[in-house]
Enzyme design. Structure first.
Site, PDB file in Angstrom:
ATOM      1  N   GLY A 125      -0.773 -11.203  -2.796  1.00 18.15           N
ATOM      2  CA  GLY A 125      -0.627 -10.555  -1.500  1.00 18.15           C
ATOM      3  C   GLY A 125      -1.792  -9.624  -1.256  1.00 18.15           C
ATOM      4  CD  GLN A 136      -4.325  -4.112  -1.525  1.00 16.93           C
ATOM      5  OE1 GLN A 136      -3.638  -4.989  -1.022  1.00 16.93           O
ATOM      6  NE2 GLN A 136      -4.592  -4.085  -2.821  1.00 16.93           N
ATOM      7  CB  CYS A 145      -2.410  -2.970  -7.349  1.00 18.66           C
ATOM      8  SG  CYS A 145      -2.941  -2.606  -5.661  1.00 18.66           S
ATOM      9  CG  LEU A 146      -5.669  -8.036  -5.611  1.00 19.02           C
ATOM     10  CD1 LEU A 146      -5.844  -8.844  -4.328  1.00 19.02           C
ATOM     11  CD2 LEU A 146      -6.268  -8.783  -6.800  1.00 19.02           C
ATOM     12  CG  HIS A 167       2.570  -4.163  -4.335  1.00 19.95           C
ATOM     13  ND1 HIS A 167       2.349  -3.770  -5.642  1.00 19.95           N
ATOM     14  CD2 HIS A 167       1.330  -4.231  -3.774  1.00 19.95           C
ATOM     15  CE1 HIS A 167       1.047  -3.598  -5.841  1.00 19.95           C
ATOM     16  NE2 HIS A 167       0.400  -3.883  -4.724  1.00 19.95           N
ATOM     17  CD  GLU A 168       0.734  -6.840  -0.816  1.00 16.90           C
ATOM     18  OE1 GLU A 168      -0.085  -5.947  -0.519  1.00 16.90           O
ATOM     19  OE2 GLU A 168       0.646  -7.478  -1.879  1.00 16.90           O
ATOM     20  CG  HIS A 203      -1.018  -1.607  -0.597  1.00 18.18           C
ATOM     21  ND1 HIS A 203      -1.777  -0.705  -1.315  1.00 18.18           N
ATOM     22  CD2 HIS A 203      -0.864  -2.687  -1.404  1.00 18.18           C
ATOM     23  CE1 HIS A 203      -2.061  -1.227  -2.508  1.00 18.18           C
ATOM     24  NE2 HIS A 203      -1.516  -2.426  -2.589  1.00 18.18           N
TER      25      HIS A 203
HETATM   26  O1  GNR Z   1      -1.714 -10.001  -6.905  1.00 14.11           O
HETATM   27  C1  GNR Z   1      -0.812  -9.167  -7.003  1.00 14.11           C
HETATM   28  N1  GNR Z   1       0.175  -9.354  -7.914  1.00 14.11           N
HETATM   29  C2  GNR Z   1       1.316  -8.582  -7.964  1.00 14.11           C
HETATM   30  C3  GNR Z   1       2.107  -8.687  -9.113  1.00 14.11           C
HETATM   31  C4  GNR Z   1       3.264  -7.948  -9.220  1.00 14.11           C
HETATM   32  C5  GNR Z   1       3.637  -7.117  -8.201  1.00 14.11           C
HETATM   33  C6  GNR Z   1       2.859  -6.985  -7.075  1.00 14.11           C
HETATM   34  C7  GNR Z   1       1.705  -7.724  -6.950  1.00 14.11           C
HETATM   35  S1  GNR Z   1       0.751  -7.600  -5.501  1.00 14.11           S
HETATM   36  C8  GNR Z   1      -0.837  -7.954  -6.156  1.00 14.11           C
HETATM   37  C9  GNR Z   1      -1.881  -8.026  -5.050  1.00 14.11           C
HETATM   38  C10 GNR Z   1      -2.008  -6.680  -4.392  1.00 14.11           C
HETATM   39  O2  GNR Z   1      -2.548  -5.730  -4.876  1.00 14.11           O
HETATM   40  N2  GNR Z   1      -1.424  -6.546  -3.231  1.00 14.11           N
HETATM   41  O3  GNR Z   1      -1.449  -5.359  -2.603  1.00 14.11           O
HETATM   42 NI    NI Z   2      -1.629  -3.860  -4.164  1.00 10.18          NI
END
Ligand code: GNR
Ligand code: NI
Length: 171
Positions: free
Chosen positions: A46, A51, A92-93, A134-135, A138
């Site tokens: 995601g 980001q 998270c990226l 999670h998104e 953000h």
């Molecule tokens: O790629 C992603 N993997 C992930 C794994 C477990 C919980 C959340 C994520 S989201 C993350 C990509 C990202 O940073 N999205 O904001």
């Molecule tokens: Ni993230």
């Protein structure tokens, strides 16, 4: 299409609150195209617009094994969440290589607009439920490490800053 730069924690711009998208037009669809390119290239499941330093309520995701089920959510809202929670190891990226457990509702129902501006609802569980929450965090300026203890967060912050300092020196 172009790949965008993903902000790295502790960049203060990761804590900006995204604004509602007023109209889903070609400008917004161009951002979405670039976000997908960026997300697939980075092998994420995601990506939130925050980001890539775009402070508008836009999310792209793809939790499929084959990486062929793109999802777009504009102005997403959680309309229902399960009482049962589950702990997942999140990454998270914006914090490559950092993983830790976060507890969140197990299932959520999300309402959003698609890339055509049409409203839809989505029932999510498992990785998709975790990813969408999670998104959406953000978009509110929140990163998963904000759920961890202050001590863990401090260690992660130092590690990230050290890494960024070393990368800058090498360049
Ligand atoms: O790629 C992603 N993997 C992930 C794994 C477990 C919980 C959340 C994520 S989201 C993350 C990509 C990202 O940073 N999205 O904001
Ligand atoms: Ni993230």
């Amino acid at each position: 299409m172009s790949r965008l730069t993903i902000l790295q924690y502790p960049d203060p711009r990761l804590h900006k609150v995204a604004a509602e998208v007023a109209v889903v037009d070609a400008r917004v669809r161009a951002i979405i195209t670039d976000m997908f390119e960026t997300m697939y290239e980075a092998k994420g499941v995601g990506l939130a617009a925050t980001q890539v330093d775009v402070h508008e309520r836009i999310i792209v995701a793809d939790v499929s094994e084959e990486r062929d089920e793109p999802l777009v959510l504009i102005n997403p809202e959680i309309v229902e969440r399960s009482v049962e929670c589950k702990e997942w190891e999140e990454g998270c990226l914006s914090l490559p290589g950092i993983y830790d457990k976060v507890e969140r509702p197990d299932r959520v129902r999300v309402r959003a607009l698609d890339a055509q501006g049409q409203p839809f609802e989505l029932d999510a569980e498992g990785l998709l439920a975790v990813c969408l929450q999670h998104e959406m965090d953000h978009l509110l300026g929140k990163v998963f490490v904000d759920y961890l203890s202050p001590l863990k967060r401090k260690r992660i912050k130092s590690k990230m800053l050290k890494r960024q300092r070393e990368a800058a020196e090498a360049a």
